[in-house]
Design an enzyme around this catalytic site. Structure first.
Site, PDB file in Angstrom:
ATOM      1  N   LYS A 228     -28.397 -43.787  26.058  1.00 42.86           N
ATOM      2  CA  LYS A 228     -28.332 -43.537  24.602  1.00 42.86           C
ATOM      3  C   LYS A 228     -28.667 -42.087  24.307  1.00 42.86           C
ATOM      4  O   LYS A 228     -27.993 -41.420  23.543  1.00 42.86           O
ATOM      5  CB  LYS A 228     -29.323 -44.413  23.843  1.00 42.86           C
TER       6      LYS A 228
ATOM      7  N   ASN B 236      -0.344 -44.214  22.693  1.00 39.53           N
ATOM      8  CA  ASN B 236      -1.659 -44.328  23.334  1.00 39.53           C
ATOM      9  C   ASN B 236      -1.431 -44.706  24.785  1.00 39.53           C
ATOM     10  O   ASN B 236      -0.533 -45.488  25.079  1.00 39.53           O
ATOM     11  CB  ASN B 236      -2.487 -45.445  22.696  1.00 39.53           C
ATOM     12  N   GLY B 237      -2.271 -44.215  25.667  1.00 40.10           N
ATOM     13  CA  GLY B 237      -2.136 -44.582  27.076  1.00 40.10           C
ATOM     14  C   GLY B 237      -1.669 -43.387  27.890  1.00 40.10           C
ATOM     15  O   GLY B 237      -1.753 -42.238  27.446  1.00 40.10           O
TER      16      GLY B 237
ATOM     17  N   LYS C 241     -15.071 -44.373  21.793  1.00 38.20           N
ATOM     18  CA  LYS C 241     -15.664 -45.706  21.683  1.00 38.20           C
ATOM     19  C   LYS C 241     -14.988 -46.689  22.626  1.00 38.20           C
ATOM     20  O   LYS C 241     -15.630 -47.528  23.233  1.00 38.20           O
ATOM     21  CB  LYS C 241     -15.511 -46.187  20.232  1.00 38.20           C
TER      22      LYS C 241
ATOM     23  N   CYS D 102      -7.499 -42.684  21.555  1.00 36.98           N
ATOM     24  CA  CYS D 102      -6.377 -42.473  20.631  1.00 36.98           C
ATOM     25  C   CYS D 102      -6.180 -43.672  19.711  1.00 36.98           C
ATOM     26  O   CYS D 102      -6.394 -44.811  20.110  1.00 36.98           O
ATOM     27  CB  CYS D 102      -5.083 -42.271  21.398  1.00 36.98           C
TER      28      CYS D 102
HETATM   29  C1  G6P Z   1     -17.500 -46.248  26.188  1.00 34.19           C
HETATM   30  C2  G6P Z   1     -18.456 -46.359  25.022  1.00 34.19           C
HETATM   31  C3  G6P Z   1     -19.737 -47.027  25.470  1.00 34.19           C
HETATM   32  C4  G6P Z   1     -19.435 -48.381  26.094  1.00 34.19           C
HETATM   33  C5  G6P Z   1     -18.418 -48.270  27.229  1.00 34.19           C
HETATM   34  C6  G6P Z   1     -17.892 -49.627  27.628  1.00 34.19           C
HETATM   35  O1  G6P Z   1     -18.003 -45.351  27.100  1.00 34.19           O
HETATM   36  O2  G6P Z   1     -18.734 -45.094  24.478  1.00 34.19           O
HETATM   37  O3  G6P Z   1     -20.583 -47.203  24.356  1.00 34.19           O
HETATM   38  O4  G6P Z   1     -20.611 -48.932  26.572  1.00 34.19           O
HETATM   39  O5  G6P Z   1     -17.283 -47.516  26.806  1.00 34.19           O
HETATM   40  O6  G6P Z   1     -17.187 -50.145  26.543  1.00 34.19           O
HETATM   41  P1  G6P Z   1     -16.872 -51.665  26.310  1.00 34.19           P
HETATM   42  O7  G6P Z   1     -16.074 -51.695  25.037  1.00 34.19           O
HETATM   43  O8  G6P Z   1     -16.075 -52.121  27.489  1.00 34.19           O
HETATM   44  O9  G6P Z   1     -18.145 -52.393  26.183  1.00 34.19           O
END
Ligand code: G6P
Length: 608
Positions: free
Chosen positions: A487, A99-100, A603, A2
């Site tokens: 990936k 958010n949260g 993300k 969010c």
């Molecule tokens: C989400 C993202 C990943 C990432 C993971 C950890 O799942 O889609 O790409 O590796 O979170 O995120 P961070 O920001 O803690 O590296």
């Protein structure tokens, strides 16, 4: 996940709200909404399910010159993605974006019978709770927000406006980031500084437990217990170019291709090529403290976890008498794990906001263990809560699938390992090959990307019909294979899993048939002959093998070969991972899926 934006100033709020929400799109969402208030308090609420474009179309039919408003992109947790569940939520004259997660929302809801609930969300409960204290403007809005938040269990980044007070926004945070941008006669808010880029460079990051009243030219911050806080103004370093596609079709490709530059930033000032040493200032550990480290615990999620696994393999190669445990944050936070006193924890996170990683950080700190952040997002919660840290400095990573961060996280952690080894007196002859190769990696990454990209584009098209894949590697190529498989599954929805080559005959070999292809990472090295025997086992069963290798005279009868031409040996798996990144990218393009915003994913995962 969010996103929150807000504006109070002299311009039309709708403009910033829309552009801000677009900037936050990359975080992942399934509906969006805004509310703006006219000078007389009249509210215009516009919400839409799906992409921001849907919201934008509705806004075009409902343009308003209002100078204050808040907006939100929602990633469903409580209640399906729908217009009714989208934020802002209304209760009386109050509008809330949140958010949260409000964990005790059911309990709170029981005492809010005066409000007629229309959504399935926990956030509407928060709106109703605030209104129950606000009593239609009888009390100051900030007081009502504080009283409500004192009853809330869970996490929040929240922005609140009221039709009765169309000159102020109240914001608060606990576990979910909020940054306040200071402009000329305008104040902006966002859950991620990237939404503010191009509007202002001056920002105040709200801390957990703080609440702020914002008008166009004032910011008053206090704690929930009414202690005043003086705003600490920081500079936003990101520039516009860093958050645009820069001529590439997708952010993912841009981020893969910019790795020579992003890794250069990670290394800047940290490697002394003359005397072959590494120096990291950020962790703030003395030589004595470094010498005493006998145990490293590396914590992360997703790609960050894989980077930690990979770094662990390297660090134990050159650091004597050290044990390394790399753990998945969501598991570790609930384990009853014993951490030896002579440990240091590396907390790895691109966003610096991942809820599980943050929870581990807090848990580990409670045990009196030193925590070091390996973080990208400057000023993020993890970056601020760790005892010391090394920023990877790769710049904003917009595509949901992480690429450039992986490379830099792994290398940054290896460099941290090297500083331990240096302090422990490991011979320069042992460490020098690592340091020298690291120094050459940006250039080698550039060469590799240039050479393999056209080749991989062709190969990916050949495999675009497949829905199943096995990734195989051994030693340092094993975590690399795990990252490659992640990936592929993240963005092309191929059911891809990685296995250690040596584990093949303990199960995965049974999978080899025409539905699967096998992506094999085959670096030179002491285990090469063993890996080739494993490969034979796959070939003998009719496997559809892609071989990624730096062995010049590789002549196995595989279906496709990606040659990595380099004299880098130790870190060849990182170069091989570039091939996996490009492969996932081109597979996704060939399959016609959304590269930068894969379905169901976010993300920055700020909920548990
Ligand atoms: C989400 C993202 C990943 C990432 C993971 C950890 O799942 O889609 O790409 O590796 O979170 O995120 P961070 O920001 O803690 O590296």
């Amino acid at each position: 996940m969010c996103g929150i934006v807000g504006y109070v100033g002299e311009k039309e709020a709708q403009g910033f709200l829309l552009s801000g929400l677009k900037r936050l799109e990359y975080r992942g969402y399934d509906s969006a909404g805004i509310v703006t208030l006219a000078n007389d308090g009249k509210a215009t609420l516009i919400r839409a399910k799906g992409k921001i474009n849907n919201l934008e179309e509705k806004m075009a039919q409902n343009r308003h010159k209002d100078n204050i408003g808040i907006g939100h992109t929602r990633w469903a947790t409580h209640g399906e993605p729908s217009e009714t569940n989208a934020h802002p939520h209304k209760a009386g004259s109050i509008y809330v974006v949140h958010n949260g997660i409000i964990e005790n929302y059911k309990e709170l809801k029981k005492n809010l019978s005066q409000h007629e609930f229309v959504s399935d969300t926990d956030s509407e409960v928060l709106a109703a709770l605030i209104e129950s204290f606000y009593k239609d403007g009888k009390y100051p809005l900030i007081n009502a927000v504080v009283q409500a938040l004192k009853l809330v269990q869970g996490t929040y980044g929240v922005a609140v406006v009221s039709e009765k007070a169309p000159e102020e926004i109240i914001v608060a945070r606990s576990g979910s980031p909020l940054v306040i941008g200071i402009g000329h006669d305008e104040t902006l808010i966002a859950s991620d500084a990237s939404a503010l880029v191009g509007h202002t460079k001056r920002a105040v990051y709200l801390n957990d437990g703080e609440v702020a009243r914002l008008t166009k030219n004032s910011i008053e911050i206090k704690t929930l217990n009414a202690e005043p806080i003086s705003a600490k103004v920081e500079e936003i370093e990101t520039n516009l170019a860093a958050i645009q596609k820069g001529g590439y079709d997708h952010f993912l490709l841009k981020e893969i291709m910019e790795q020579p530059k992003s890794l250069t930033e990670t290394l800047r000032g940290r490697i002394n090529s003359k005397n072959h040493t590494v120096h990291l200032g950020g962790p703030g550990l003395s030589e004595t403290e470094l010498r005493k480290i006998n145990h490293l615990i590396i914590v992360g999620c997703g790609t960050a976890y894989h980077a930690g696994l990979l770094a662990g393999y390297y660090i134990e190669q050159f650091t004597p008498e050290i044990t390394i445990e790399t753990v998945i944050a969501s598991e570790y936070r609930y384990r009853n794990a014993y951490i030896p006193k002579d440990s240091v924890a590396l907390i790895v996170s691109q966003s610096g906001e991942t809820a599980d990683t943050l929870a581990c950080l807090r848990e580990i700190k409670k045990q009196g263990i030193k925590t070091i952040g390996i973080v990208n997002a400057i000023g993020s919660t993890i970056a601020r809560e760790v005892d010391g840290g090394t920023y990877v400095h790769v710049g904003p990573e917009i595509s949901v699938a992480s690429t450039k961060a992986f490379t830099s996280q792994a290398v940054a952690m290896v460099m941290f390992g090297l500083t331990i080894a240096q302090a422990k007196g490991v011979k320069s002859a042992t460490l020098r090959p690592y340091i020298d190769e690291i120094a050459r990696m940006p250039e080698e990454i550039g060469n590799t990307l240039e050479v393999v990209r056209p080749e991989i584009e062709k190969i990916a098209k050949k495999y675009a019909e497949y829905d199943h894949a096995i990734y195989l590697g051994r030693d340092t190529a094993y975590p690399t294979a795990m990252e490659g498989a992640l990936k592929l599954k993240e963005i092309s929805y191929v059911d891809a899993n990685a296995y250690a080559f040596g584990e093949l005959k303990h199960g995965p070999l049974a999978l080899v048939d025409d539905r699967f292809f096998e992506m094999t990472l085959l670096p030179k090295g002491v285990l090469y002959d063993k890996v080739i025997s494993n490969l034979q086992e796959v070939l003998a069963r009719g496997g559809h093998v892609i071989a990624v290798t730096n062995v010049e005279d590789f002549d196995m009868p595989v279906e496709s070969i990606v040659k990595i031409t380099t004299d880098i040996e130790i870190f060849a798996p990182i170069l091989m991972n570039l091939a996996s990144q490009l492969f996932a990218y081109y597979m996704t393009v060939a399959k016609g899926y959304n590269v930068d915003q894969p379905r169901n994913l976010a993300k920055s995962v700020t909920v548990e």
